[in-house]
Enzyme design. Structure first.
Site, PDB file in Angstrom:
ATOM      1  CB  CYS A 160       5.704   4.221  -3.673  1.00  0.00           C
ATOM      2  SG  CYS A 160       6.517   4.910  -2.211  1.00  0.00           S
ATOM      3  CG  ASP A 168       4.535   7.017   0.394  1.00  0.00           C
ATOM      4  OD1 ASP A 168       4.129   7.293  -0.493  1.00  0.00           O
ATOM      5  OD2 ASP A 168       4.097   5.193   0.406  1.00  0.00           O
ATOM      6  CB  CYS A 213       6.784   0.884   2.798  1.00  0.00           C
ATOM      7  SG  CYS A 213       5.958  -0.058   1.118  1.00  0.00           S
TER       8      CYS A 213
HETATM    9 FE1  FES Z   1       5.213   3.839  -0.162  1.00  0.00          FE
HETATM   10 FE2  FES Z   1       4.939   2.049   1.548  1.00  0.00          FE
HETATM   11  S1  FES Z   1       3.495   2.446  -0.684  1.00  0.00           S
HETATM   12  S2  FES Z   1       6.372   3.296   2.091  1.00  0.00           S
END
Ligand code: FES
Length: 123
Positions: free
Chosen positions: A33, A35, A102
């Site tokens: 993702c 992140d 995540c």
């Molecule tokens: Fe990226 Fe949850 S969607 S850490």
């Protein structure tokens, strides 16, 4: 999508921020993702006395980082290395299947921060 406990921790996360002069810092990214999470640790005699996190991520990432940092405070580094994302997810009462990835961020960031501590200690 999230259970009440996850929402509660997400809305009131603990240990947000960065420790000044941390003994170990670990930053990891989630390839699926994009992140990012950073965990900083204060360690005395191989015991984690403080842990903080900064996350650019979703609710699941924030809830699991908050829970993971709470769990490892007071643990030895050996014990903290055994805290898996599965244990953190269990502590939160579960996450939707598509959000399990995540929770891996916190586990990896803790491991990286401990590695950083050990590398500095043995330098
Ligand atoms: Fe990226 Fe949850 S969607 S850490």
């Amino acid at each position: 999508m999230y259970n009440e406990k996850v929402m509660d921790v997400f809305k009131n996360p603990k240990n947000v921020g960065e420790i000044e002069n941390a003994d170990g810092v670990g930053t990891v990214g989630n390839a699926s993702c994009g992140d990012i999470m950073q965990i900083s640790l204060k360690i005395e005699n191989d015991v984690i006395v403080d842990a903080k996190f900064k996350t650019f991520g979703c609710a699941a990432a924030i809830a699991t980082s908050s829970t993971a940092t709470e769990m490892i405070k007071g643990m030895t580094i050996k014990e903290a290395l055994e805290v898996t994302n599965k244990k953190v997810v269990e502590c939160l009462g579960g996450l939707p299947a598509q959000k399990i990835h995540c929770s891996v961020l916190a586990e990896e960031a803790i491991k990286k921060a401990i590695d950083d501590y050990l590398a500095k200690k043995n330098a």
